[in-house]
Design an enzyme around this catalytic site. Structure first.
Site, PDB file in Angstrom:
ATOM      1  N   VAL A 282       0.845  -1.204   0.000  1.00 52.79           N
ATOM      2  CA  VAL A 282       0.000   0.000   0.000  1.00 52.79           C
ATOM      3  C   VAL A 282       0.879   1.252   0.000  1.00 52.79           C
ATOM      4  O   VAL A 282       1.758   1.422   0.841  1.00 52.79           O
ATOM      5  CB  VAL A 282      -0.947   0.003   1.224  1.00 52.79           C
ATOM      6  N   LYS A 283       0.582   2.108  -0.982  1.00 50.05           N
ATOM      7  CA  LYS A 283       1.359   3.347  -1.114  1.00 50.05           C
ATOM      8  C   LYS A 283       0.650   4.492  -0.423  1.00 50.05           C
ATOM      9  O   LYS A 283      -0.541   4.738  -0.672  1.00 50.05           O
ATOM     10  CB  LYS A 283       1.437   3.696  -2.605  1.00 50.05           C
ATOM     11  N   VAL A 284       1.382   5.207   0.419  1.00 55.93           N
ATOM     12  CA  VAL A 284       0.818   6.414   1.051  1.00 55.93           C
ATOM     13  C   VAL A 284       1.757   7.582   0.742  1.00 55.93           C
ATOM     14  O   VAL A 284       2.966   7.392   0.610  1.00 55.93           O
ATOM     15  CB  VAL A 284       0.665   6.250   2.592  1.00 55.93           C
TER      16      VAL A 284
END
Ligand code: E4P
Length: 221
Positions: free
Chosen positions: A81-83
């Protein structure tokens, strides 16, 4: 250094997987828009053929990013998951990482930002080299600096050289000690090319054919 493709176009990923040279894929909202498919559907499809697929949250508040990040992580075991490297993004990343989600902190443009990403337990930090070059700064020097700082501090977060624009960037990322470089399909294909390889292979085949008996190209069925 692992090679990732920076694209959400399935056919490009499929081709690179067939070549056997990539270990993952990075996507972002712009790349998803370019691919023109539903986000979830496309990420799941990509996860079906390659591991380590970064998919980005698009919420703006950390609470919403947490919910969205959990949902994205549930799509497939291969998802990372990219934040974004914002206060909200890092707060969400901290919670997600604490729950065992692999988090990629994106849009990193300084060593200090990379230290913040490491502080929340990010699995990956993504310095954007090309975008720094675009504003007359040295993107690959930043990648090298982050690698050096992480080594010095014994930080385990992986350094992913992003925003790669040309094959020289890939070489520079490797020499800088990056763990991963993610690149557009066009750059990956350029990596194969060398005029001496092409000329050498042409010559080998010509010499063989000139002196040896013709052999069947494929086994008869
Ligand atoms: C990385 O994860 C990003 O998707 C990407 O490398 C951004 O590159 P760009 O600057 O070419 O858009």
């Amino acid at each position: 250094m692992k090679l990732f493709l920076d694209t959400a176009i399935y056919e490009e990923i499929e081709q690179a997987v067939r070549w056997g040279v990539i270990d993952g894929v990075t996507t972002n909202p712009t790349l998803i828009a370019k691919a023109g498919h539903d986000h979830e559907e496309q990420v799941k499809r990509i996860c079906g053929i390659v591991g380590n697929v970064s998919a980005e949250v698009v919420s703006e508040k950390s609470d919403d990013m947490i919910v969205e990040g959990r949902r994205i992580a549930s799509w497939h075991a291969n998802v990372i998951v990219k934040v974004p490297l914002t206060t909200e993004g890092l707060a969400a990343g901290k919670v997600l990482a604490g729950e065992g989600v692999r988090v990629n902190v994106t849009l990193c443009f300084s060593v200090n930002q990379a230290l913040l990403a490491a502080a929340i337990g990010a699995y990956i930090v993504s310095p954007f080299a090309g975008r720094l070059d675009d504003i007359n700064e040295d993107g690959m020097a930043l990648v090298g600096d982050i690698v050096a700082a992480y080594r010095q501090q014994e930080i385990k977060t992986k350094v992913l050289a992003a925003s790669i624009r040309n094959p020289m960037h890939v070489t520079q990322a490797a020499l800088a000690g990056a763990d991963i470089a993610t690149m557009p399909f066009a750059v990956l294909t350029q990596m194969f090319n060398h005029p001496l390889t092409e000329a050498g292979q042409k010559r080998f085949l010509e010499d063989y054919r000139r002196t040896q008996e013709a052999k069947p190209l494929a086994a008869k069925r």
